[in-house]
Motif scaffolding. Structure first.
Motif, PDB file in Angstrom:
ATOM      1  N   LYS A  71    -122.675  85.468 -17.825  1.00 38.86           N
ATOM      2  CA  LYS A  71    -123.304  86.013 -16.502  1.00 38.86           C
ATOM      3  C   LYS A  71    -122.642  85.200 -15.460  1.00 38.86           C
ATOM      4  CE  LYS A  71    -127.522  86.540 -14.108  1.00 38.86           C
ATOM      5  NZ  LYS A  71    -128.836  86.456 -14.290  1.00 38.86           N
ATOM      6  N   PHE A  72    -122.252  85.955 -14.601  1.00 37.98           N
ATOM      7  CA  PHE A  72    -121.515  85.289 -13.141  1.00 37.98           C
ATOM      8  C   PHE A  72    -122.329  85.751 -12.129  1.00 37.98           C
ATOM      9  CE2 PHE A  72    -117.908  84.966 -15.859  1.00 37.98           C
ATOM     10  CZ  PHE A  72    -117.361  83.439 -15.598  1.00 37.98           C
ATOM     11  N   ARG A  73    -122.337  84.872 -11.020  1.00 37.40           N
ATOM     12  CA  ARG A  73    -122.733  85.233  -9.795  1.00 37.40           C
ATOM     13  C   ARG A  73    -121.507  84.414  -8.709  1.00 37.40           C
ATOM     14  NH1 ARG A  73    -128.394  83.849 -10.324  1.00 37.40           N
ATOM     15  NH2 ARG A  73    -129.871  85.529 -11.032  1.00 37.40           N
ATOM     16  N   ALA A  74    -121.526  85.150  -7.505  1.00 38.87           N
ATOM     17  CA  ALA A  74    -120.630  84.536  -6.631  1.00 38.87           C
ATOM     18  C   ALA A  74    -121.544  83.450  -5.681  1.00 38.87           C
ATOM     19  CB  ALA A  74    -119.786  85.525  -5.634  1.00 38.87           C
ATOM     20  N   ASP A  75    -121.046  82.299  -5.496  1.00 43.65           N
ATOM     21  CA  ASP A  75    -121.627  81.454  -4.670  1.00 43.65           C
ATOM     22  C   ASP A  75    -121.382  81.966  -3.108  1.00 43.65           C
ATOM     23  OD1 ASP A  75    -118.930  80.528  -3.709  1.00 43.65           O
ATOM     24  OD2 ASP A  75    -119.152  78.850  -4.875  1.00 43.65           O
ATOM     25  N   ALA A  76    -121.732  81.041  -2.112  1.00 39.75           N
ATOM     26  CA  ALA A  76    -121.712  81.479  -0.757  1.00 39.75           C
ATOM     27  C   ALA A  76    -120.294  81.490  -0.266  1.00 39.75           C
ATOM     28  CB  ALA A  76    -122.392  80.284  -0.015  1.00 39.75           C
ATOM     29  N   GLN A  77    -119.484  80.857  -0.907  1.00 39.34           N
ATOM     30  CA  GLN A  77    -118.006  80.999  -0.594  1.00 39.34           C
ATOM     31  C   GLN A  77    -117.129  81.960  -1.512  1.00 39.34           C
ATOM     32  OE1 GLN A  77    -119.186  77.914  -1.056  1.00 39.34           O
ATOM     33  NE2 GLN A  77    -119.601  77.923   1.010  1.00 39.34           N
ATOM     34  N   GLY A  78    -117.917  82.932  -2.175  1.00 40.78           N
ATOM     35  CA  GLY A  78    -117.479  84.140  -2.861  1.00 40.78           C
ATOM     36  C   GLY A  78    -116.802  83.528  -4.470  1.00 40.78           C
ATOM     37  N   ARG A  79    -116.900  82.239  -4.738  1.00 37.43           N
ATOM     38  CA  ARG A  79    -116.331  81.727  -5.876  1.00 37.43           C
ATOM     39  C   ARG A  79    -117.227  82.218  -7.310  1.00 37.43           C
ATOM     40  NH1 ARG A  79    -112.498  78.358  -6.855  1.00 37.43           N
ATOM     41  NH2 ARG A  79    -112.150  77.621  -4.812  1.00 37.43           N
ATOM     42  N   ASP A  96    -118.618  92.749  -3.155  1.00 40.51           N
ATOM     43  CA  ASP A  96    -117.301  91.859  -3.440  1.00 40.51           C
ATOM     44  C   ASP A  96    -116.750  92.536  -4.697  1.00 40.51           C
ATOM     45  OD1 ASP A  96    -117.469  89.973  -1.466  1.00 40.51           O
ATOM     46  OD2 ASP A  96    -118.304  88.474  -2.730  1.00 40.51           O
ATOM     47  N   ILE A  97    -115.236  92.675  -4.440  1.00 45.46           N
ATOM     48  CA  ILE A  97    -114.603  93.380  -5.617  1.00 45.46           C
ATOM     49  C   ILE A  97    -114.390  92.148  -6.851  1.00 45.46           C
ATOM     50  CG2 ILE A  97    -112.399  94.364  -6.189  1.00 45.46           C
ATOM     51  CD1 ILE A  97    -112.344  95.725  -3.476  1.00 45.46           C
ATOM     52  N   TRP A  98    -114.791  92.221  -7.841  1.00 47.35           N
ATOM     53  CA  TRP A  98    -114.550  91.418  -8.897  1.00 47.35           C
ATOM     54  C   TRP A  98    -113.083  91.834  -9.777  1.00 47.35           C
ATOM     55  CZ3 TRP A  98    -117.898  87.248 -10.868  1.00 47.35           C
ATOM     56  CH2 TRP A  98    -118.631  86.926  -9.901  1.00 47.35           C
ATOM     57  N   TRP A  99    -112.450  91.028 -10.219  1.00 51.83           N
ATOM     58  CA  TRP A  99    -111.367  91.267 -11.151  1.00 51.83           C
ATOM     59  C   TRP A  99    -111.270  90.094 -12.205  1.00 51.83           C
ATOM     60  CZ3 TRP A  99    -107.406  87.413 -10.901  1.00 51.83           C
ATOM     61  CH2 TRP A  99    -107.777  86.502  -9.519  1.00 51.83           C
ATOM     62  N   VAL A 100    -110.797  90.588 -13.188  1.00 53.02           N
ATOM     63  CA  VAL A 100    -110.455  89.639 -14.540  1.00 53.02           C
ATOM     64  C   VAL A 100    -108.883  89.778 -14.970  1.00 53.02           C
ATOM     65  CG1 VAL A 100    -112.857  89.719 -15.196  1.00 53.02           C
ATOM     66  CG2 VAL A 100    -111.412  91.524 -15.985  1.00 53.02           C
ATOM     67  N   THR A 101    -108.602  88.869 -15.670  1.00 53.35           N
ATOM     68  CA  THR A 101    -107.131  88.832 -16.051  1.00 53.35           C
ATOM     69  C   THR A 101    -107.409  88.577 -17.657  1.00 53.35           C
ATOM     70  OG1 THR A 101    -106.662  86.569 -15.996  1.00 53.35           O
ATOM     71  CG2 THR A 101    -106.399  87.852 -14.026  1.00 53.35           C
ATOM     72  N   ARG A 144    -108.931  84.586 -16.395  1.00 54.17           N
ATOM     73  CA  ARG A 144    -109.101  84.451 -15.077  1.00 54.17           C
ATOM     74  C   ARG A 144    -110.245  85.313 -14.450  1.00 54.17           C
ATOM     75  NH1 ARG A 144    -104.371  82.340 -15.403  1.00 54.17           N
ATOM     76  NH2 ARG A 144    -103.530  80.490 -14.466  1.00 54.17           N
ATOM     77  N   VAL A 145    -111.085  84.841 -13.665  1.00 59.24           N
ATOM     78  CA  VAL A 145    -112.167  85.630 -13.076  1.00 59.24           C
ATOM     79  C   VAL A 145    -112.314  85.634 -11.797  1.00 59.24           C
ATOM     80  CG1 VAL A 145    -114.804  86.128 -13.159  1.00 59.24           C
ATOM     81  CG2 VAL A 145    -113.708  85.376 -15.297  1.00 59.24           C
ATOM     82  N   GLY A 146    -112.113  86.470 -10.905  1.00 63.10           N
ATOM     83  CA  GLY A 146    -111.928  86.411  -9.392  1.00 63.10           C
ATOM     84  C   GLY A 146    -112.915  87.387  -8.559  1.00 63.10           C
ATOM     85  N   THR A 147    -112.948  87.142  -7.215  1.00 66.40           N
ATOM     86  CA  THR A 147    -113.549  88.218  -6.407  1.00 66.40           C
ATOM     87  C   THR A 147    -112.592  88.445  -5.060  1.00 66.40           C
ATOM     88  OG1 THR A 147    -114.463  86.374  -5.157  1.00 66.40           O
ATOM     89  CG2 THR A 147    -115.748  87.371  -7.001  1.00 66.40           C
ATOM     90  N   ILE A 148    -112.751  89.487  -4.538  1.00 69.39           N
ATOM     91  CA  ILE A 148    -112.149  89.854  -3.076  1.00 69.39           C
ATOM     92  C   ILE A 148    -113.052  90.042  -2.191  1.00 69.39           C
ATOM     93  CG2 ILE A 148    -110.474  91.482  -2.171  1.00 69.39           C
ATOM     94  CD1 ILE A 148    -109.077  91.841  -4.761  1.00 69.39           C
ATOM     95  N   ASP A 149    -113.247  89.333  -0.904  1.00 71.18           N
ATOM     96  CA  ASP A 149    -113.903  89.931   0.014  1.00 71.18           C
ATOM     97  C   ASP A 149    -113.075  91.198   0.633  1.00 71.18           C
ATOM     98  OD1 ASP A 149    -115.585  90.698   2.501  1.00 71.18           O
ATOM     99  OD2 ASP A 149    -115.985  88.541   2.646  1.00 71.18           O
TER     100      ASP A 149
END
Length: 509
Positions: free
Chosen positions: A292-300, A241-246, A250-255
C-alpha cells in the motif's frame, strides 16, 4: 491483454483517419460442427453490494480502464448481453490497421469506443464506432523494445510476456485517454471532431526518460549495454496525481499541474500487472509482495506497508512471471485481494487495506493445476477467480486443446473466507468481467475437442449459483483466441472481446 507488436518511427502530434470498414474475422475449420448458441436467456438478478465509488479523476466506473474502475473491480454497473437472440459481429484488420484490442474503453460523452490495439507491425490507439466497429480515427504509438528482442534474439516469449506499451491506460474525467507509451512518455489524448472528421489530439505530454533507464533494444542496436525498464501502467490517485509503475519495480507519480515527477525503486522486485487506487491509497503487487502506497507532501511514493506472499518456485503455465498474476482488487469494507503463486495450489488472499493484515487465505482449483494471470472480479463481499493453468499463449495452444479450467466464487465472511461455487468452464486467458445488475459473470471459453476444432464462446455464468446460463459462439480457429485480452461490457449492452484476428462484439438483437 498482452500481444505481439512491431513498429518504429516518430509520432506526428495528430493522426486522423476517415471511417474504415473491415471484413469479419475469418473462421477456421469446424464452424458448422459446433452449436452457435447453448442455454437460454438470462433473467437479471443483481449482485448485492454498494456501488464502486468513482475516482474523481477518472471516467465513471465501468468505462474507465481495462479493469473497469479505479478499484480494479472488473465489474460494470450496467447490463451486458442477456442471451436474447444474440448477434455476433467482428472486424478484422484492414488497410494495415491493427487487429487484437488489448483494452477497450467507452467514452460516455461521445458514445464511442477508445481502444488500444495491436498487430504485427503496429501499436495503435483507435476510435471506434461501437455499432459498426468502423475506425473513426487512429493514432500510431511506438513499438515495444521486446519486439526487437523477439525478432533478433528469436525469443517470442519476450514479447508475449510484455505488458508495457499502453494496454494499461485509462480515460480521465473528460474521457481523454492517458497512456504510457514505449518511448517513456505519458501522454493525454483527446478525441475531437472537426470538418474533416474525428481525430486524436495530444493535450499533455510528460517525458519520463530522466527518471527511468531507457537503454532499450532497437533495430540498429538490438543489444544495448544499458538498462531498459518499460513503463507498464498508469492511473490517478484520488487527489489527481498520475501514478505509474515499471517492469523492473519503479513506482512513480506525476503532478499533472506542475509536471513534477517523483519515483522510488523496489529492490530486486518486478511489477508485471496494473494497480488499484482508493481514497485510502494505492495498492501495488510486485512478484514478491503486496504494497500500500501513499504520496508524501512532495509527491514521492511512500510504502505504508509491505506484505510478502508465497511466490512459489517457478513461473507456472498460465502465468507471465513467477509471482502473483493479479492486479490488486479493492473491495468494500477497506479490503484488498490478490492471488499468490503457491504450490501445489494457488491461494486467494484478502488483506485489510488499513494495515495489511491478512484476513483469509483460500486455496483454489486442483493441485498442480492452478494459476492465474488475470485480475479477480470483486464486488460487495465476493470475489471470482479464474484458472489459466495450461495456457501459455495462442501460438503454443494446440488445436482442440484448452486450459485446465475453472472459475470459483469466494465470499468474505466475519470468520474468514469460503468457496461458494466452482464452475468447470474453461476460460484460457481472458480477463473475466461481471455485470452487477445482471448478476452474470462473462468469460471467454473454449472446451477441448478431439476433432481439433477451436470453438470460442462468450459464456455467461450465474454469479449466484455458478451455473452456466448461455454460451454464444464467437467463432472458430486460432484467430478467435483472445490471447489475454479482456471481455469488456459497454453501456449499450454489448460485450467486446479482442481476439488475435480483430475485435468481436456480442449484443442482444
Amino acid at each position: 491483454m498482452r500481444s505481439i507488436t512491431v513498429m518504429s518511427g516518430i509520432l506526428a502530434p495528430v493522426l486522423c483517419a476517415t471511417a474504415v470498414s473491415a471484413a469479419p474475422v475469418p473462421d477456421g475449420p469446424g464452424k458448422d460442427s459446433v452449436p452457435a448458441y447453448v442455454g437460454a436467456p438470462a433473467t437479471p438478478k443483481a449482485i448485492p453490494g454498494s456501488p464502486v465509488p468513482s475516482n474523481p479523476h477518472m471516467a465513471r466506473p465501468g468505462t474507465a480502464a481495462m479493469h473497469a474502475d479505479s478499484w480494479a473491480s472488473d465489474t460494470y454497473p450496467f447490463l451486458g448481453p442477456l442471451g436474447r437472440n444474440p448477434k455476433v459481429v467482428s472486424t478484422a484488420k484492414a488497410g494495415g490497421l491493427p487487429a487484437l484490442c488489448s483494452t477497450v474503453n467507452y467514452a460516455a460523452r461521445t458514445h464511442l469506443i477508445v481502444a488500444q490495439c495491436t498487430n504485427v507491425g503496429t501499436f495503435t490507439l483507435r476510435l471506434i464506432d461501437p455499432k459498426t466497429l468502423k475506425d473513426l480515427a487512429t493514432f500510431k504509438l511506438p513499438a515495444r523494445p521486446s519486439t526487437v528482442t523477439a525478432v533478433t534474439g528469436l525469443d517470442v516469449d519476450a514479447v508475449l510476456t510484455d505488458t508495457s506499451g499502453g494496454a494499461y491506460y485509462y480515460l480521465d474525467d473528460k474521457d481523454r485517454a492517458v497512456l504510457a507509451d514505449s518511448n517513456f512518455h505519458v501522454r493525454r489524448f483527446a478525441h475531437v471532431r472537426d470538418g474533416e472528421g474525428w481525430k486524436f489530439k495530444v493535450t499533455d505530454d510528460w517525458n519520463l526518460k530522466k527518471y527511468v533507464p531507457h537503454s532499450c533494444p532497437t533495430w540498429s542496436e538490438p543489444e544495448p549495454k544499458g538498462v531498459c525498464d518499460p513503463v507498464t501502467s498508469v492511473q490517478p490517485d484520488w487527489k489527481g496525481d498520475i501514478w505509474w509503475v515499471t517492469r523492473k519495480g519503479r513506482v512513480g507519480t506525476i503532478d499533472p499541474k506542475t509536471g513534477r515527477v517523483k519515483v522510488v525503486k523496489l529492490k530486486g522486485e518486478q511489477i508485471q500487472n496494473s494497480f488499484a487506487a482508493s481514497r485510502d491509497g494505492v495498492s501495488v503487487v510486485s512478484d514478491h509482495a503486496l504494497y500500500k502506497f501513499r504520496a508524501d507532501a512532495q509527491g514521492r511514493p511512500k510504502a505504508v506497508w509491505r506484505k510478502p506472499y508465497d511466490r512459489g518456485t517457478r513461473r507456472k503455465s498460465g502465468q507471465l512471471d513467477q509471482g502473483s498474476g493479479t492486479t490488486p482488487t479493492i473491495l468494500q469494507g477497506g479490503l484488498v485481494a490478490i492471488t499468490d503463486n503457491a504450490e501445489p495450489r494457488m491461494n486467494v488472499l484478502v488483506h485489510r487495506m488499513s494495515d495489511g493484515e491478512l484476513l483469509c487465505k483460500v486455496p483454489v482449483f486442483k493441485p498442480g493445476k492452478s494459476a492465474t494471470d488475470n485480475s479477480l472480479i470483486g464486488f460487495g463481499r465476493s470475489l471470482v477467480v479464474e484458472n489459466n493453468s495450461g495456457y501459455r499463449n495462442f501460438i503454443e495452444l494446440a488445436s482442440g486443446a484448452s486450459s485446465h479450467g475453472g472459475l470459483s466464487r469466494i465470499d468474505i465472511t466475519d470468520s474468514g473466507c469460503r468457496t461458494v461455487w466452482t464452475s468447470k468452464e474453461r476460460s484460457p486467458s481472458t480477463v473475466a468481467k461481471a455485470s452487477v445488475p445482471g448478476g452474470l459473470v462473462y468469460a471467454y471459453t473454449k472446451e477441448p475437442r478431439k476433432d481439433g476444432v477451436d470453438a470460442w464462446y462468450l459464456t455467461a455464468i450465474d454469479f449466484h449459483t455458478g451455473k452456466t446460463v448461455f454460451k454464444v459462439l464467437a467463432g472458430t480457429g486460432k484467430l478467435f483466441d483472445n490471447n489475454w485480452a479482456p471481455v469488456t461490457l459497454t453501456p449499450d449492452g454489448a460485450a467486446h472481446v479482442g481476439v488475435v484476428g480483430g475485435l468481436v462484439t456480442v449484443r442482444d438483437s
